[in-house]
Design an enzyme around this catalytic site. Structure first.
Site, PDB file in Angstrom:
ATOM      1  N   LYS A  81       3.456  37.121  18.114  1.00 12.14           N
ATOM      2  CA  LYS A  81       4.278  36.462  17.088  1.00 12.14           C
ATOM      3  C   LYS A  81       3.378  35.719  16.080  1.00 12.14           C
ATOM      4  O   LYS A  81       3.533  35.864  14.876  1.00 12.14           O
ATOM      5  CB  LYS A  81       5.278  35.494  17.743  1.00 12.14           C
ATOM      6  CG  LYS A  81       6.252  36.212  18.690  1.00 12.14           C
ATOM      7  CD  LYS A  81       7.260  35.276  19.304  1.00 12.14           C
ATOM      8  CE  LYS A  81       6.691  34.359  20.360  1.00 12.14           C
ATOM      9  NZ  LYS A  81       6.128  35.025  21.542  1.00 12.14           N
ATOM     10  N   THR A  82       2.435  34.939  16.602  1.00 12.71           N
ATOM     11  CA  THR A  82       1.523  34.211  15.704  1.00 12.71           C
ATOM     12  C   THR A  82       0.674  35.199  14.920  1.00 12.71           C
ATOM     13  O   THR A  82       0.444  35.034  13.718  1.00 12.71           O
ATOM     14  CB  THR A  82       0.589  33.296  16.537  1.00 12.71           C
ATOM     15  OG1 THR A  82       1.382  32.569  17.476  1.00 12.71           O
ATOM     16  CG2 THR A  82      -0.178  32.337  15.655  1.00 12.71           C
ATOM     17  N   ASP A 126       5.833  27.309  15.638  1.00  8.01           N
ATOM     18  CA  ASP A 126       5.928  27.907  16.971  1.00  8.01           C
ATOM     19  C   ASP A 126       6.924  27.089  17.806  1.00  8.01           C
ATOM     20  O   ASP A 126       7.141  25.912  17.518  1.00  8.01           O
ATOM     21  CB  ASP A 126       4.534  27.876  17.619  1.00  8.01           C
ATOM     22  CG  ASP A 126       4.410  28.914  18.714  1.00  8.01           C
ATOM     23  OD1 ASP A 126       5.342  29.735  18.890  1.00  8.01           O
ATOM     24  OD2 ASP A 126       3.378  28.920  19.409  1.00  8.01           O
ATOM     25  N   THR A 175      10.337  31.638  22.236  1.00 11.36           N
ATOM     26  CA  THR A 175      10.508  32.453  23.442  1.00 11.36           C
ATOM     27  C   THR A 175      11.990  32.454  23.829  1.00 11.36           C
ATOM     28  O   THR A 175      12.393  33.185  24.714  1.00 11.36           O
ATOM     29  CB  THR A 175       9.684  31.853  24.599  1.00 11.36           C
ATOM     30  OG1 THR A 175       9.948  30.447  24.656  1.00 11.36           O
ATOM     31  CG2 THR A 175       8.200  32.077  24.400  1.00 11.36           C
ATOM     32  N   ARG A 234      -1.945  39.547  25.108  1.00 10.49           N
ATOM     33  CA  ARG A 234      -2.757  38.377  25.481  1.00 10.49           C
ATOM     34  C   ARG A 234      -3.330  38.560  26.887  1.00 10.49           C
ATOM     35  O   ARG A 234      -4.494  38.252  27.147  1.00 10.49           O
ATOM     36  CB  ARG A 234      -1.920  37.095  25.433  1.00 10.49           C
ATOM     37  CG  ARG A 234      -2.712  35.880  25.928  1.00 10.49           C
ATOM     38  CD  ARG A 234      -1.947  34.586  25.786  1.00 10.49           C
ATOM     39  NE  ARG A 234      -1.823  34.189  24.410  1.00 10.49           N
ATOM     40  CZ  ARG A 234      -0.720  33.648  23.894  1.00 10.49           C
ATOM     41  NH1 ARG A 234       0.338  33.450  24.639  1.00 10.49           N
ATOM     42  NH2 ARG A 234      -0.686  33.303  22.623  1.00 10.49           N
TER      43      ARG A 234
HETATM   44  P1  ADP Z   1       2.376  34.871  20.616  1.00 10.05           P
HETATM   45  O1  ADP Z   1       2.315  34.088  19.330  1.00 10.05           O
HETATM   46  O2  ADP Z   1       3.523  35.835  20.661  1.00 10.05           O
HETATM   47  O3  ADP Z   1       2.338  34.003  21.849  1.00 10.05           O
HETATM   48  P2  ADP Z   1      -0.205  35.818  19.765  1.00 10.05           P
HETATM   49  O4  ADP Z   1       0.128  36.322  18.410  1.00 10.05           O
HETATM   50  O5  ADP Z   1      -0.923  34.509  19.852  1.00 10.05           O
HETATM   51  O6  ADP Z   1       1.074  35.795  20.700  1.00 10.05           O
HETATM   52  O7  ADP Z   1      -1.093  36.981  20.471  1.00 10.05           O
HETATM   53  C1  ADP Z   1      -1.901  36.722  21.599  1.00 10.05           C
HETATM   54  C2  ADP Z   1      -3.169  37.539  21.515  1.00 10.05           C
HETATM   55  O8  ADP Z   1      -2.831  38.909  21.679  1.00 10.05           O
HETATM   56  C3  ADP Z   1      -3.915  37.419  20.179  1.00 10.05           C
HETATM   57  O9  ADP Z   1      -5.192  36.913  20.415  1.00 10.05           O
HETATM   58  C4  ADP Z   1      -4.049  38.802  19.637  1.00 10.05           C
HETATM   59  O10 ADP Z   1      -5.406  39.125  19.503  1.00 10.05           O
HETATM   60  C5  ADP Z   1      -3.457  39.721  20.672  1.00 10.05           C
HETATM   61  N1  ADP Z   1      -2.414  40.553  20.073  1.00 10.05           N
HETATM   62  C6  ADP Z   1      -1.119  40.226  19.941  1.00 10.05           C
HETATM   63  N2  ADP Z   1      -0.430  41.232  19.383  1.00 10.05           N
HETATM   64  C7  ADP Z   1      -1.316  42.216  19.141  1.00 10.05           C
HETATM   65  C8  ADP Z   1      -1.194  43.528  18.573  1.00 10.05           C
HETATM   66  N3  ADP Z   1      -0.018  43.994  18.170  1.00 10.05           N
HETATM   67  N4  ADP Z   1      -2.319  44.278  18.477  1.00 10.05           N
HETATM   68  C9  ADP Z   1      -3.500  43.807  18.925  1.00 10.05           C
HETATM   69  N5  ADP Z   1      -3.674  42.583  19.485  1.00 10.05           N
HETATM   70  C10 ADP Z   1      -2.602  41.801  19.588  1.00 10.05           C
END
Ligand code: ADP
Length: 355
Positions: A81-82, A126, A175, A234
């Site tokens: 998401k981030t 977030d 979430t 992640r």
């Molecule tokens: P969320 O915000 O949903 O908790 P993040 O965006 O922080 O998740 O993603 C966590 C990690 O996973 C990041 O460091 C990123 O490098 C990796 N990641 C997330 N989505 C992808 C994607 N679609 N392709 C490659 N790496 C990804």
């Protein structure tokens, strides 16, 4: 006030706040994550329907020379998401300010951040379901009319001032979309759920991370890690790093299928990606509560875990993998869950009330 704010250039750089960080600390994780975060749609693997929709939405906003509609992304932690918010900012050529709802406790926190935005910028919040009522009320006119409604004076002499702020795009991540209030949810122009990733997609994530970190890995090695990554990039990224330590110290430095599987076995991550906490959760329900149903608070207390951790981190994947079921009376281990743990399910366990 701890507003973590980055611009879209910094999102891909390690945090500068604390140059010395401990492995396994949140700070260390963030530094590592930021170093491997995809910056554009091509390196953002999977989520194809989301990417297609976004590309069109972004192009339309650019052609109209207008800021993007406010966007809400929801789904379990670690699904990107981030990261997608950073990709959007980079594609639009605008800066992004990143914060999270718990950092916006006082009215002046949210007012301060809204007033600091420049035209077209993206504000990423977030855990937006944790925004308090006051902050939400401040956000409504900001999202809708790009104004801040400020009240001055007291009771009968009170006046409301409308202060214009630059047009911005809010990207919310949560979430728990269900915990967002109706009025807040209605103010997002697009709401999208991020899906768990397939094994093939996660294998690509693993290969990409290994390339960036200069880790030697075979395609089968990447696939073996992907299979145990619970559909989550992640987790895949963390596992590549852990397994690469094993490859370096115990093997010849290259991660192949055997090295990956043996290392993950030692790390007690089973072939479905379940770790000791997941298995403890299923075992607890089976052994102490005859397979359930049992309430989430009882489970959390018995495991000495936070309810939120169980709900946000353990449960979504156990539900998705079909090992756990949610019923009106609590959580139940499914027949697949029994099978996975190698425990025989007592017959006549399902009652009509549990369905
Ligand atoms: P969320 O915000 O949903 O908790 P993040 O965006 O922080 O998740 O993603 C966590 C990690 O996973 C990041 O460091 C990123 O490098 C990796 N990641 C997330 N989505 C992808 C994607 N679609 N392709 C490659 N790496 C990804």
């Amino acid at each position: 006030m701890a507003i973590v704010s980055d611009d879209n250039k910094n999102i891909n750089k390690p945090l500068k706040r604390n140059p010395v960080v401990k492995p396994d600390s949140i700070e260390y994780d963030k530094t590592f994550e930021n170093s491997i975060r995809p910056k554009d749609f091509d390196s953002y693997i999977g989520q194809s329907s989301l990417k297609e929709t976004l590309k069109i939405t972004l192009e339309a906003a650019k052609r109209r020379n207008k800021p993007l509609d406010h966007l809400l992304f929801y789904g379990p932690p670690g699904l990107g998401k981030t990261t997608i918010a950073g990709v959007i900012a980079a594609q639009m050529g605008v800066d992004i300010k990143i914060t999270s709802a718990p950092a916006l406790e006082r009215p002046r926190d949210i007012i301060g951040i809204l007033m600091s935005l420049k035209g077209g910028e993206i504000l990423f919040i977030d855990e937006i379901h944790r925004l308090n009522k006051v902050a939400e009320e401040i956000l409504y006119p900001a999202m809708e009319d790009f104004t801040l409604d400020m009240t001055t004076g007291k009771s009968q002499t009170a006046k409301t001032l409308r202060i214009p702020i630059p047009k911005f795009t809010l990207i919310g991540a949560t979430t728990k979309a269900g915990e967002l209030s109706g009025p807040l949810r209605d103010r997002f122009g697009m709401i999208h759920r991020l899906e768990f990733y397939t094994v093939d997609e996660l294998a690509q994530v693993v290969m990409r991370t290994a390339r960036i970190l200069e880790i030697d890995i075979t395609e089968n090695g990447a696939k073996a890690i992907a299979m145990r990554s619970r559909g989550t990039p992640r987790i895949a990224n963390r596992l590549v790093k852990r397994v690469s330590d094993f490859a370096l110290v115990k093997y010849n430095g290259i991660i192949d299928e055997t090295v990956a599987n043996e290392s993950l076995d030692i790390l007690k991550i089973d072939k479905y990606g379940l770790d000791t906490t997941d298995r403890a959760l299923l075992n607890l329900i089976i052994e102490k509560y005859d397979g359930g149903p049992v309430g989430i608070e009882t489970i959390a207390a018995a495991l000495s875990e936070d309810v939120r951790t169980i709900e946000d981190v353990c449960e979504p994947y156990l539900l998705q993998a079909g090992f756990l079921q949610r019923t009106p009376r609590g959580r139940k281990v499914s027949p697949e869950g029994y099978r996975h743990l190698g425990v025989k399910q007592p017959s006549c366990q399902t009652s009509l009330f549990d369905m």
